[in-house]
Structures are given as structure tokens and as C-alpha cells.
Design a protein around this motif. Sequence first.
Motif, short mmCIF file in Angstrom:
data_model
loop_
_atom_site.label_atom_id
_atom_site.label_comp_id
_atom_site.label_asym_id
_atom_site.label_seq_id
_atom_site.Cartn_x
_atom_site.Cartn_y
_atom_site.Cartn_z
N LEU A 3 -1.86 26.13 -4.60
CA LEU A 3 -0.80 27.14 -4.63
C LEU A 3 -1.35 28.52 -4.29
N GLY A 4 -2.57 28.81 -4.73
CA GLY A 4 -3.17 30.10 -4.41
C GLY A 4 -3.39 30.27 -2.91
N VAL A 5 -3.89 29.21 -2.28
CA VAL A 5 -4.09 29.24 -0.82
C VAL A 5 -2.74 29.37 -0.11
N ALA A 6 -1.75 28.60 -0.57
CA ALA A 6 -0.43 28.66 0.05
C ALA A 6 0.18 30.04 -0.07
N ALA A 7 0.06 30.66 -1.25
CA ALA A 7 0.63 32.00 -1.45
C ALA A 7 -0.05 33.02 -0.54
N ALA A 8 -1.37 32.96 -0.45
CA ALA A 8 -2.11 33.90 0.40
C ALA A 8 -1.74 33.73 1.87
N VAL A 9 -1.63 32.48 2.32
CA VAL A 9 -1.30 32.21 3.72
C VAL A 9 0.13 32.66 4.03
N LEU A 10 1.06 32.39 3.14
CA LEU A 10 2.44 32.80 3.35
C LEU A 10 2.57 34.31 3.52
N VAL A 11 1.86 35.05 2.69
CA VAL A 11 1.97 36.52 2.73
C VAL A 11 1.23 37.08 3.94
N VAL A 12 0.02 36.59 4.20
CA VAL A 12 -0.80 37.13 5.30
C VAL A 12 -0.16 36.87 6.66
N THR A 13 0.41 35.70 6.85
CA THR A 13 0.96 35.34 8.17
C THR A 13 2.38 35.84 8.38
N ASP A 14 2.92 36.53 7.39
CA ASP A 14 4.32 36.99 7.48
C ASP A 14 4.42 38.31 8.23
N THR A 15 5.12 38.31 9.32
CA THR A 15 5.38 39.54 10.09
C THR A 15 6.79 39.46 10.69
N GLN A 16 7.34 40.61 10.97
CA GLN A 16 8.66 40.68 11.63
C GLN A 16 8.77 42.02 12.34
N VAL A 17 9.25 41.98 13.56
CA VAL A 17 9.40 43.20 14.37
C VAL A 17 10.88 43.52 14.51
N GLN A 18 11.22 44.77 14.23
CA GLN A 18 12.59 45.25 14.39
C GLN A 18 12.59 46.52 15.24
N GLU A 19 13.66 46.66 16.02
CA GLU A 19 13.79 47.86 16.85
C GLU A 19 14.80 48.80 16.21
N ILE A 20 14.34 49.97 15.82
CA ILE A 20 15.18 50.97 15.15
C ILE A 20 15.24 52.22 16.02
N PHE A 21 16.39 52.48 16.58
CA PHE A 21 16.55 53.66 17.46
C PHE A 21 15.48 53.69 18.54
N THR A 22 15.38 52.57 19.26
CA THR A 22 14.42 52.39 20.36
C THR A 22 12.96 52.42 19.90
N ILE A 23 12.72 52.44 18.61
CA ILE A 23 11.35 52.41 18.08
C ILE A 23 11.10 51.04 17.46
N ARG A 24 10.06 50.37 17.96
CA ARG A 24 9.73 49.05 17.44
C ARG A 24 8.82 49.19 16.22
N LYS A 25 9.25 48.62 15.13
CA LYS A 25 8.49 48.70 13.89
C LYS A 25 8.15 47.29 13.42
N LYS A 26 6.88 47.05 13.18
CA LYS A 26 6.41 45.74 12.74
C LYS A 26 6.12 45.76 11.25
N ALA A 27 6.77 44.89 10.53
CA ALA A 27 6.54 44.79 9.08
C ALA A 27 5.44 43.75 8.82
N LYS A 28 4.48 44.11 8.03
CA LYS A 28 3.40 43.20 7.67
C LYS A 28 2.99 43.47 6.22
N TYR A 29 2.21 42.55 5.67
CA TYR A 29 1.91 42.62 4.24
C TYR A 29 1.10 43.85 3.86
N THR A 30 0.33 44.39 4.80
CA THR A 30 -0.49 45.56 4.49
C THR A 30 0.35 46.83 4.28
N ASP A 31 1.64 46.76 4.60
CA ASP A 31 2.50 47.91 4.38
C ASP A 31 2.82 48.12 2.90
N MET A 32 2.58 47.08 2.10
CA MET A 32 2.82 47.17 0.65
C MET A 32 1.53 46.83 -0.09
#
Length: 202
Positions: A42-71
Amino acid sequence: MSYLGVGVSPGNVPVYHNSNLKVIDRRVRIAELVLRCVICALGVAAAVLVVTDTQVQEIFTIRKKAKYTDMKALVFVVIVNGIVAAYSLVQALRCCVSMVRGSVLFSKPLAWLIFSGDQVMAYVTVAAAGAAAQSSVFAKLGQPELQWMKVCNMYGKFCNQVGEGIASTLFVSLGTVVLSGISAFNLFRLYGGNKSKISAKW
């Protein structure tokens, strides 16, 4: 005179036979081994789920990538899960060796070391799960008084996968709490009256 594996000494003090102690010890070690393996996975699964999680959104023509290091809380979750997984793997190997050798934990310094390590793991995993849960609440609901927006409205996929990682971390924390109880049992029974009946060495 004996009854159900319990002898009675001349002083009418119950004395438990070594065979009963070994059966109890084996059951405890099997439960400990299974629990440590589950925590590691479960520890490995939790770490992998969080580390590999990213999503890119375009806000007012600005592309912003969300990743775990933002929190910072998620960074803490990844580090803690990695440490706990490695620690659980080492302890699981120790349990396997002990079971193969058929030995009984009879070393107080080693028992204290295991107990202390399990206590530290329990505290840090509970702290990581709590910090991540609080951050996820802010990301999901926002904080109108401070003008904090609902981040999950924009990064739904990111929040869902992080939620799975936090849920795994919660189960890891519960497992480490149970393990700390098992290691406490293994430690303090060495100070009981039955310790002299165990002839096997670690």
C-alpha cells in the motif's frame, strides 16, 4: 497435574508450556508478516499514485500543469510512504528469516529497536495522512473567507488520483498503528513471568 496445556507448580502458580507459547508466537509472527507485506504494498501504491499524477489545464491561454510538488503535504506523503514501504520490507524479511529458523524473539535490545521503529512509523504515517487529508479538503471545498478557490473544479482527474493515494496512505497509517501494538506485545511479554520458559534464542 495439567489441564489444557497449563501445569500447576507447587506454589499453585500457573505455568504455561513452551509449546503453547510457540504456537502463540507463530500466530503473532504470521499476522505481523502479512500486515507488513500489506503495508509495504500500500505504501508503494500510494507513492506511485501521487508521484505519477499530473493534469494540464489551459486557463486564459495559459497552460498550467498540476503535479504533486505543488502541495507540500503531498511531497510529505510521498516521502513518508517511501520510507514506510522500505522499512516494512526490511521487517518482513526479518519475519521470514525468523519463521524459517523457527526462532523466538528473545532479545530485549532488538525488541526495543523494533518497537521504537514501529512507533515512529505509526506517528509519521498518521501525521502524513492527516496533513494530506486537510489539504485535500481545502482543494475540494476551497476557503471562501480567504478567497481560496476550489482547485478540484479545474483539476478533477488530478484530485481523484490524489484521493486514491491519500486513501492508501490512510490504510497504511491504520496498519502501522496495529503493528505498533503487536511490537509492544512482543516487547513487554519478555518482561512477563513466562519468559524463562522459552529456551529458543533469536
